[in-house]
Design a protein around this motif. Structure first.
Motif, PDB file in Angstrom:
ATOM      1  N   GLN A  55       0.847  -1.185   0.000  1.00  0.00           N
ATOM      2  CA  GLN A  55       0.000   0.000   0.000  1.00  0.00           C
ATOM      3  C   GLN A  55       0.890   1.245   0.000  1.00  0.00           C
ATOM      4  O   GLN A  55       1.832   1.337   0.770  1.00  0.00           O
ATOM      5  N   VAL A  56       0.570   2.171  -0.865  1.00  0.00           N
ATOM      6  CA  VAL A  56       1.354   3.395  -0.984  1.00  0.00           C
ATOM      7  C   VAL A  56       0.990   4.345   0.143  1.00  0.00           C
ATOM      8  O   VAL A  56      -0.176   4.683   0.333  1.00  0.00           O
ATOM      9  N   GLN A  57       2.007   4.750   0.896  1.00  0.00           N
ATOM     10  CA  GLN A  57       1.770   5.706   1.983  1.00  0.00           C
ATOM     11  C   GLN A  57       2.671   6.913   1.784  1.00  0.00           C
ATOM     12  O   GLN A  57       3.881   6.762   1.564  1.00  0.00           O
ATOM     13  N   LEU A  58       2.075   8.078   1.875  1.00  0.00           N
ATOM     14  CA  LEU A  58       2.783   9.334   1.706  1.00  0.00           C
ATOM     15  C   LEU A  58       2.534  10.190   2.933  1.00  0.00           C
ATOM     16  O   LEU A  58       1.383  10.313   3.372  1.00  0.00           O
ATOM     17  N   LEU A  59       3.593  10.795   3.466  1.00  0.00           N
ATOM     18  CA  LEU A  59       3.443  11.615   4.661  1.00  0.00           C
ATOM     19  C   LEU A  59       4.243  12.896   4.493  1.00  0.00           C
ATOM     20  O   LEU A  59       5.473  12.875   4.447  1.00  0.00           O
ATOM     21  N   GLU A  60       3.494  14.007   4.413  1.00  0.00           N
ATOM     22  CA  GLU A  60       4.133  15.309   4.266  1.00  0.00           C
ATOM     23  C   GLU A  60       4.559  15.853   5.623  1.00  0.00           C
ATOM     24  O   GLU A  60       3.883  15.618   6.628  1.00  0.00           O
ATOM     25  N   SER A  61       5.646  16.582   5.619  1.00  0.00           N
ATOM     26  CA  SER A  61       6.078  17.249   6.849  1.00  0.00           C
ATOM     27  C   SER A  61       6.661  18.610   6.503  1.00  0.00           C
ATOM     28  O   SER A  61       7.239  18.792   5.424  1.00  0.00           O
ATOM     29  N   GLY A  62       6.486  19.552   7.428  1.00  0.00           N
ATOM     30  CA  GLY A  62       6.970  20.900   7.201  1.00  0.00           C
ATOM     31  C   GLY A  62       6.855  21.744   8.444  1.00  0.00           C
ATOM     32  O   GLY A  62       6.440  21.258   9.498  1.00  0.00           O
ATOM     33  N   PRO A  63       7.179  23.032   8.339  1.00  0.00           N
ATOM     34  CA  PRO A  63       7.299  23.892   9.509  1.00  0.00           C
ATOM     35  C   PRO A  63       5.974  24.373  10.100  1.00  0.00           C
ATOM     36  O   PRO A  63       5.939  24.863  11.220  1.00  0.00           O
ATOM     37  N   GLY A  64       4.872  24.272   9.333  1.00  0.00           N
ATOM     38  CA  GLY A  64       3.590  24.747   9.852  1.00  0.00           C
ATOM     39  C   GLY A  64       3.406  26.255   9.713  1.00  0.00           C
ATOM     40  O   GLY A  64       2.516  26.717   9.016  1.00  0.00           O
ATOM     41  N   LEU A  65       4.262  27.014  10.368  1.00  0.00           N
ATOM     42  CA  LEU A  65       4.168  28.470  10.340  1.00  0.00           C
ATOM     43  C   LEU A  65       5.470  29.048   9.787  1.00  0.00           C
ATOM     44  O   LEU A  65       6.551  28.704  10.266  1.00  0.00           O
ATOM     45  N   VAL A  66       5.339  29.898   8.788  1.00  0.00           N
ATOM     46  CA  VAL A  66       6.511  30.558   8.214  1.00  0.00           C
ATOM     47  C   VAL A  66       6.222  32.047   8.046  1.00  0.00           C
ATOM     48  O   VAL A  66       5.058  32.447   7.942  1.00  0.00           O
ATOM     49  N   LYS A  67       7.282  32.824   7.980  1.00  0.00           N
ATOM     50  CA  LYS A  67       7.122  34.274   7.884  1.00  0.00           C
ATOM     51  C   LYS A  67       7.112  34.731   6.426  1.00  0.00           C
ATOM     52  O   LYS A  67       7.720  34.082   5.556  1.00  0.00           O
ATOM     53  N   PRO A  68       6.430  35.826   6.164  1.00  0.00           N
ATOM     54  CA  PRO A  68       6.472  36.398   4.811  1.00  0.00           C
ATOM     55  C   PRO A  68       7.909  36.642   4.377  1.00  0.00           C
ATOM     56  O   PRO A  68       8.764  37.032   5.192  1.00  0.00           O
ATOM     57  N   SER A  69       8.156  36.387   3.110  1.00  0.00           N
ATOM     58  CA  SER A  69       9.451  36.515   2.440  1.00  0.00           C
ATOM     59  C   SER A  69      10.382  35.326   2.721  1.00  0.00           C
ATOM     60  O   SER A  69      11.427  35.197   2.064  1.00  0.00           O
ATOM     61  N   ASP A  70      10.015  34.451   3.641  1.00  0.00           N
ATOM     62  CA  ASP A  70      10.828  33.274   3.924  1.00  0.00           C
ATOM     63  C   ASP A  70      10.701  32.235   2.813  1.00  0.00           C
ATOM     64  O   ASP A  70       9.880  32.375   1.901  1.00  0.00           O
ATOM     65  N   THR A  71      11.495  31.174   2.938  1.00  0.00           N
ATOM     66  CA  THR A  71      11.449  30.045   2.013  1.00  0.00           C
ATOM     67  C   THR A  71      10.838  28.842   2.716  1.00  0.00           C
ATOM     68  O   THR A  71      11.197  28.523   3.850  1.00  0.00           O
ATOM     69  N   LEU A  72       9.892  28.191   2.021  1.00  0.00           N
ATOM     70  CA  LEU A  72       9.234  26.999   2.546  1.00  0.00           C
ATOM     71  C   LEU A  72       9.915  25.753   2.012  1.00  0.00           C
ATOM     72  O   LEU A  72      10.167  25.654   0.804  1.00  0.00           O
ATOM     73  N   SER A  73      10.192  24.819   2.911  1.00  0.00           N
ATOM     74  CA  SER A  73      10.706  23.511   2.496  1.00  0.00           C
ATOM     75  C   SER A  73       9.805  22.429   3.076  1.00  0.00           C
ATOM     76  O   SER A  73       9.631  22.359   4.291  1.00  0.00           O
ATOM     77  N   LEU A  74       9.238  21.621   2.193  1.00  0.00           N
ATOM     78  CA  LEU A  74       8.378  20.515   2.602  1.00  0.00           C
ATOM     79  C   LEU A  74       8.982  19.199   2.124  1.00  0.00           C
ATOM     80  O   LEU A  74       9.585  19.135   1.051  1.00  0.00           O
TER      81      LEU A  74
END
Lengths: 107, 118
Positions: free
Chosen positions: B1-20
């Motif tokens: 069974q294919v399982q995918l689980l995303e993770s990330g910072p939840g809260l980020v500030k304007p102009s910042d960079t998001l990494s997921l």
């Protein structure tokens, strides 16, 4: 960009009734059209791929038809668990796009 | 069974960079298209882009100048990077995998909410 227009946006339907949702593409997409169901708080779930191929495990009351620019998703004999928003999605040409969604409420 | 689980910072500030990061169950990597889709609160689905197992990618033109994706088969991970964030990037971000050589998403993760706020 290919625009997908779904109708209606919303419908309130009695259980056991038949539901039809339409998706119109702004350009020809063959049968590269897929349907998803999304219940509140859940991820979307694939129902139908390539316009008319039911995905394994999907109840047989869900069916899709169409080709070119006009497509329909039909729910025969609506059940209460079918309350959800339904999206069409085209994979014929990038950028891939989704329709705006059609919400089905149970009366 | 294919399982995918995303993770990330939840809260980020304007102009910042998001990494997921999307962690994929073992034996589910393979020769597939990996797609990121996002959904603003109460809104519809937006295709962010996809990447093939070989690293070739295609992005939504509306985000192309700010987005990049990568695949790391050794770690069973797919990643998304989005720069110069604004409040308009606030959304649930989903990772999804195709089937066979299809580019459309078949298997979806549960999604991770990203809020852009100071």
């Amino acid at each position: 960009e290919i625009v997908l227009t779904q109708s209606p946006d919303f419908q309130s339907v009695t259980p056991k009734e038949k539901v039809t949702i339409t998706c119109r593409a702004s350009l020809y997409i063959g049968t590269n059209l897929h349907w998803y169901q999304q219940k509140p708080g859940q991820s979307p779930r694939l129902l139908v791929k390539f316009a008319s191929q039911s995905f394994p495990g999907v109840p047989s009351r869900f069916s899709g038809r169409g080709s070119g620019t006009e497509f329909t998703l039909t729910i025969n004999s609506l059940e209460t668990e079918d309350a959800a928003t339904y999206y069409c999605h085209q994979s014929a040409r990038t950028p891939l796009t989704f329709g705006g969604g059609s919400r089905v409420e149970i009366k | 069974q294919v399982q995918l689980l995303e993770s990330g910072p939840g809260l980020v500030k304007p102009s910042d960079t998001l990494s997921l990061t999307c962690n994929v169950s073992r034996d589910s990597m393979g020769y597939f298209y990996w797609t990121w889709i996002r959904q603003p609160p109460g809104g519809g689905l937006e295709w962010v882009g996809y990447i093939f197992y070989d690293g070739s990618a295609n992005y939504n033109p509306s985000l192309e100048s700010r987005v990049s994706m990568s695949v790391d088969t050794s770690k069973n991970q797919v990643s998304l990077r989005l720069t110069s964030l604004t409040a308009a990037d606030t959304a649930i971000y989903y990772c999804a995998r195709g089937q066979n050589t299809g580019t459309f998403p078949v298997f979806w993760g549960q999604g991770t909410l990203v809020t852009v706020s100071s």
